[in-house]
Design an enzyme around this catalytic site. Sequence first.
Site, PDB file in Angstrom:
ATOM      1  N   LYS A   1      42.197  37.836  48.065  1.00 42.63           N
ATOM      2  CA  LYS A   1      42.588  37.711  46.655  1.00 42.63           C
ATOM      3  C   LYS A   1      43.928  36.995  46.466  1.00 42.63           C
ATOM      4  CE  LYS A   1      39.933  41.625  44.863  1.00 42.63           C
ATOM      5  NZ  LYS A   1      39.957  42.842  44.028  1.00 42.63           N
TER       6      LYS A   1
ATOM      7  N   ASP B   1      39.758  42.608  37.292  1.00 45.54           N
ATOM      8  CA  ASP B   1      39.742  44.015  37.724  1.00 45.54           C
ATOM      9  C   ASP B   1      40.283  44.967  36.651  1.00 45.54           C
ATOM     10  OD1 ASP B   1      38.608  43.630  40.241  1.00 45.54           O
ATOM     11  OD2 ASP B   1      40.549  43.208  41.168  1.00 45.54           O
TER      12      ASP B   1
END
Length: 267
Positions: A66, A102
């Site tokens: 990420k 997220d």
Amino acid sequence: MTDHYAVIGHPVAHSKSPLIHALFAAQTGQDMTYEAIEAPLGDFTGTVARLRSAGFRGCNVTVPFKFEAFKLATRRSARAESAQAVNTLNFSGEVIEGDNTDGAGLVRDIENNLGIMLQGRRVLLMGAGGAAYGVVLPLLQAGANLTVVNRTPEKAIALAETFPDAAIQAGGYAALDASPFDVVINATSSGLTDELPPLPETALSSATLAYDMMYGRETPFIALARTRGARIADGLGMLVEQAAEAFFVWRGVRPDTQTVLSQLRKT
Ligand code: ATR
């Protein structure tokens, strides 16, 4: 013409994202494929380059890439900047757009699926690693009254300092007062090793939502919350909601998540 997407991780074989996106695509009639691709640890950039030259439209990015995705993106959303991580890449000509869905997924799960509006609620976020950074901005935007605690208190304070305009309380677990929170979110990795963060049990009451970002196993945090009579939730809803948010980024269509979530719970 069929559009192609993927999730890149290492390992990635366990990922539920291909199933989730296949269900979204079928439900909304989008002509697309979505597959799991394991990138070698040293070759995330090369893997993305190969996907782009093969005509893929975008990809999701999971552990441990990420931050590399964040660096690779040539344009980044505000929520990606504050997360310092990217889980969604959108390929738009020469531009690689980086986003992070997220936190939006967490907020949607709590508000839409669990029915708790966060505006003005006392929310305790446990952890100050990547998982915690990923959700702070959307929690603040939802109006949560946020406290961040971490085993290493300095890291919680440093996280709070990245939001100079927000009134975030931050520190160690020992500094928490005895009053219960409306929502307690476990963003630590303690569940992986079956450990319990040093949370005073007075932080949890029967009116608290205890939310663990992990799913697939009962963590010691959830077990403690159960003994306190708290309402409990695992991270499966967040997983489906962050996927739906990525689907919306790419396709401009919001899938119905309830049916997909209940299908996943059955399997
Ligand atoms: P992630 O990307 O999952 O957030 P990370 O960046 O390694 O992973 O962060 C792990 C987080 O879980 C940290 O906040 C860590 O606390 P420290 O910063 O003090 O290490 C927290 N954590 C891990 N195990 C823990 C435990 N047993 N009790 C409390 N916090 C724990």
